[in-house]
Design an enzyme around this catalytic site. Structure first.
Site, PDB file in Angstrom:
ATOM      1  N   HIS A  68      30.275 -59.417 -84.920  1.00 26.04           N
ATOM      2  CA  HIS A  68      29.195 -58.459 -84.669  1.00 26.04           C
ATOM      3  C   HIS A  68      28.700 -58.614 -83.239  1.00 26.04           C
ATOM      4  CE1 HIS A  68      26.923 -62.017 -85.850  1.00 26.04           C
ATOM      5  NE2 HIS A  68      25.788 -61.472 -85.486  1.00 26.04           N
TER       6      HIS A  68
ATOM      7  N   HIS B 209      25.836 -59.334 -81.669  1.00 25.29           N
ATOM      8  CA  HIS B 209      24.755 -60.190 -81.153  1.00 25.29           C
ATOM      9  C   HIS B 209      25.248 -61.086 -80.006  1.00 25.29           C
ATOM     10  CE1 HIS B 209      22.024 -59.808 -84.959  1.00 25.29           C
ATOM     11  NE2 HIS B 209      21.858 -58.818 -84.108  1.00 25.29           N
TER      12      HIS B 209
ATOM     13  N   ASP C 177      24.818 -64.036 -79.039  1.00 32.12           N
ATOM     14  CA  ASP C 177      25.302 -65.395 -79.302  1.00 32.12           C
ATOM     15  C   ASP C 177      26.651 -65.392 -80.038  1.00 32.12           C
ATOM     16  OD1 ASP C 177      23.825 -64.410 -81.549  1.00 32.12           O
ATOM     17  OD2 ASP C 177      23.728 -66.435 -82.374  1.00 32.12           O
ATOM     18  N   HIS C 178      27.266 -64.219 -80.146  1.00 31.00           N
ATOM     19  CA  HIS C 178      28.610 -64.115 -80.738  1.00 31.00           C
ATOM     20  C   HIS C 178      29.625 -63.509 -79.766  1.00 31.00           C
ATOM     21  CE1 HIS C 178      27.337 -65.118 -84.919  1.00 31.00           C
ATOM     22  NE2 HIS C 178      26.185 -64.877 -84.336  1.00 31.00           N
TER      23      HIS C 178
ATOM     24  N   HIS D 125      23.525 -57.622 -91.857  1.00 31.45           N
ATOM     25  CA  HIS D 125      22.867 -58.360 -90.767  1.00 31.45           C
ATOM     26  C   HIS D 125      22.815 -57.465 -89.527  1.00 31.45           C
ATOM     27  CE1 HIS D 125      21.907 -61.779 -88.153  1.00 31.45           C
ATOM     28  NE2 HIS D 125      22.946 -61.487 -87.410  1.00 31.45           N
TER      29      HIS D 125
ATOM     30  N   ASP E  90      27.617 -63.998 -89.318  1.00 30.23           N
ATOM     31  CA  ASP E  90      26.227 -64.207 -89.751  1.00 30.23           C
ATOM     32  C   ASP E  90      25.950 -63.495 -91.073  1.00 30.23           C
ATOM     33  OD1 ASP E  90      25.845 -65.645 -87.464  1.00 30.23           O
ATOM     34  OD2 ASP E  90      24.402 -64.282 -86.548  1.00 30.23           O
TER      35      ASP E  90
ATOM     36  N   HIS F 181      26.794 -70.443 -87.851  1.00 29.07           N
ATOM     37  CA  HIS F 181      25.597 -71.240 -87.528  1.00 29.07           C
ATOM     38  C   HIS F 181      25.469 -72.451 -88.445  1.00 29.07           C
ATOM     39  CE1 HIS F 181      23.580 -68.553 -84.624  1.00 29.07           C
ATOM     40  NE2 HIS F 181      24.032 -67.551 -85.362  1.00 29.07           N
TER      41      HIS F 181
HETATM   42 ZN    ZN Z   1      23.736 -62.339 -85.601  1.00 29.32          ZN
END
Ligand code: ZN
Length: 239
Positions: free
Chosen positions: A54, A56, A58-59, A112, A131, A169
């Protein structure tokens, strides 16, 4: 194929390096570039593909630098194409990503984020859940509804129970502490909480884990209805 390599990044992210053929690897959700490139080089692996679950940051934060360094192909959710840096190939439910003689099945699990996907490797009994599914938890509903997450988790929990789940995570301790408030009499959950507490106290990771553990201890996977899942998600948000 050898076991996926877990690369810790940022405060609690896990990036997964997946060696799939001699000298070749894919990387799932590179939050950052440097430790990923170092991990690949240390193992004599060339990164041929980035697989994003996805959009985001941090990905996908390492996409541009890893692509610049390796010339790899960036694969990600077609429904979030505009937000995936360097995307070459947008994929969706039912698509297959071929990596030499193995393949990954793409599962649409939007909840998410609206376009979130997961990657299932049937031959290796591996799931990269991003996530969406965590140990004893699920992702926050930023763009989707409880109904979306109920459908997503329903799809994931139908995979073979011995599937090894590689999520993005290290949230297990907080998830376990919440989960025992939902199911205080669940002995498997109490045991898992103790195991996770011990692992984290020793600075050990608790990921990956088997899907079978989620079937026994994850209050979101175990929710019987959309309403039950929604109530648990709201309670966890405030936990
Ligand atoms: Zn995420």
């Amino acid at each position: 194929m050898t076991k996926p390599v877990r690369i810790p990044a940022l405060s609690d992210n896990y990036v997964w390096l997946l060696p799939y053929a001699p000298g070749l690897a894919a990387v799932v959700d590179p939050a950052v570039a440097e430790p990923v490139l170092e991990a690949a080089e240390a193992r004599g692996l060339r990164i041929s593909h980035i697989l994003n679950t996805h959009w985001h940051p941090d990905h996908v934060g390492g996409n541009a630098a890893i692509k610049a360094a390796t010339g790899c192909t960036v694969v990600g959710p077609a429904r979030e194409a505009a937000r995936i840096p360097g995307l070459d190939l947008g994929v969706d439910e039912g698509d297959r990503v071929a990596l030499c003689d193995i393949h990954l099945d793409v599962l649409f699990v939007g909840a998410h984020t609206a376009g979130h996907i997961a990657y299932h490797v049937p031959a290796a009994r591996l799931l990269f859940s991003g996530d969406t599914l965590f140990a004893m938890g699920c992702g926050r509903l930023f763009e989707g509804t409880a109904a979306d997450m109920f459908a997503a988790l329903g799809k994931l929990k139908a995979l073979p129970a011995d599937t090894l789940v590689c999520c993005a995570h290290e949230y297990s301790l907080s998830n376990a502490r919440f989960a025992v408030t939902v199911e205080p009499d669940n002995a498997a959950l109490q045991a898992r909480l103790k195991a996770v507490e011990a692992a984290r106290a020793a600075a050990q990771p608790t990921v990956p884990f088997r899907l079978s553990e989620e079937l026994e201890t994850n209050p979101f996977v175990r929710a019987d209805t959309i309403a039950e899942l929604g109530a648990r998600r709201s309670a966890k948000d405030a936990f």
